[in-house]
Scaffold this active site. Sequence first.
Site, PDB file in Angstrom:
ATOM      1  N   ASP A 221       0.784  -1.284  -0.084  1.00  0.00           N
ATOM      2  CA  ASP A 221      -0.120  -0.058  -0.239  1.00  0.00           C
ATOM      3  C   ASP A 221       0.579   1.369  -0.093  1.00  0.00           C
ATOM      4  O   ASP A 221       0.860   2.524  -0.779  1.00  0.00           O
ATOM      5  CB  ASP A 221      -0.592   0.112   1.389  1.00  0.00           C
ATOM      6  CG  ASP A 221      -0.098  -0.360   2.845  1.00  0.00           C
ATOM      7  OD1 ASP A 221       0.947  -0.768   2.736  1.00  0.00           O
ATOM      8  OD2 ASP A 221      -1.172  -0.157   3.591  1.00  0.00           O
ATOM      9  N   ASP A 249       0.897  -1.728 -13.892  1.00  0.00           N
ATOM     10  CA  ASP A 249      -0.258  -0.794 -14.698  1.00  0.00           C
ATOM     11  C   ASP A 249       0.329   0.594 -13.919  1.00  0.00           C
ATOM     12  O   ASP A 249       0.100   2.353 -14.568  1.00  0.00           O
ATOM     13  CB  ASP A 249      -1.570  -0.943 -13.916  1.00  0.00           C
ATOM     14  CG  ASP A 249      -2.520  -2.109 -15.598  1.00  0.00           C
ATOM     15  OD1 ASP A 249      -0.869  -3.016 -15.528  1.00  0.00           O
ATOM     16  OD2 ASP A 249      -3.093  -1.795 -15.958  1.00  0.00           O
TER      17      ASP A 249
HETATM   18 MN    MN Z   1      -1.343  -6.825 -16.331  1.00  0.00          MN
END
Ligand code: MN
Length: 356
Positions: A221, A249
């Site tokens: 996190d 991503d």
């Molecule tokens: Mn992916």
Amino acid sequence: MKAKIALLAGDGIGPEIMKEGVKVLSAISKVFDHSFELISAPIGGQAIDKTGNPYPQETHELCLEADAILFGAIGDPKYDNDPSAKVRPEQGLLAMRKQLGLYANLRPVKTFPALYAHSPLKPERLEGVDFLVVRELTGGIYFGDKGLSENGEKAFDTCSYSSEEVRRVALMAIDIARERSKKLCMVDKANVLATSRLWRRVMQGLAAENSDIDVEYLFVDNAAMQLIIRPNQFDVILTENMFGDILTDEASVLPGSIGLLPSASVGNSTAVFEPIHGSFPEGAGKGIANPFGMIRSVALMLDIQFGLKKEADLIEEAIEKALEQKIGTPDLFPEAPVSTADAGQWITDYIQKSGN
Ligand code: MN
Ligand code: IPM
């Protein structure tokens, strides 16, 4: 040099970007006098339609005998919108990774000054960003036991790792860190997950044996936040399968588009080179898909798999020059975009010109 390369274009925009990757590869082979034998095979939704299997045996056999594999993209909304589908295109990619033993996925992330203005982050945060995520690729929650209760009201996915699975990918990350700045950050959730505590124990043992490497640990996190606040603090990041999927991503926002990022999946058998983005079905056939992640995956293949550094550097140089001249698809330059084919052609021409 001579090499046999399997081309698995896959679904959605896969075939379009693969075409551009192949154009660039052909230009490289002409300019540098290499001979690449290219053989295509189906995977994903495309393969389900043809054979019922998202990773057919013939595709696997071709992969085994190839010297490298170029992979486009996988996934089709036809299956995403049908949670009861028994076979899914993604299973093809996962089966390929598992059957080829590709336990490490290397995802380099760097920013391009020419794109600073297009990133949602301030330029001062983007300066000097150049790190590599080593994502474990054949274990964890992706491959653990999963299921649905008989009445369909309960489901489970299991995350499990053996110390050996952790050790082999951690050793690879250590070797990579040794070639870079000797700094390694392991990302886990050891305050909650038993698997993460195993990762830590194994890593602490390896860190003690490899004291030239400076190892630090971050909870996932916090790492998600640090990637945005101060991304240039990172050099090599090592993490488990799903954390690596999500964090990369997120990291793709730094250069400005997920369409730019390449990756290499390596391990026990033929390595796979693939952009990190998905199949972008809404964009398929429209000429708007960014081919640069695929083209940079070709560069990564030439560099890592074949040791052709000059060739790889020329491709990277071409990409940088294209970006400087604002040549790119709509995700990069929405005001004045070029098509997928034109973006690929620009890189191809640049390579051919450099060779003359
Ligand atoms: Mn992916
Ligand atoms: C990736 C993709 C895949 C993954 C999907 C398509 C199964 O998102 O390569 O990052 O989750 O690994």
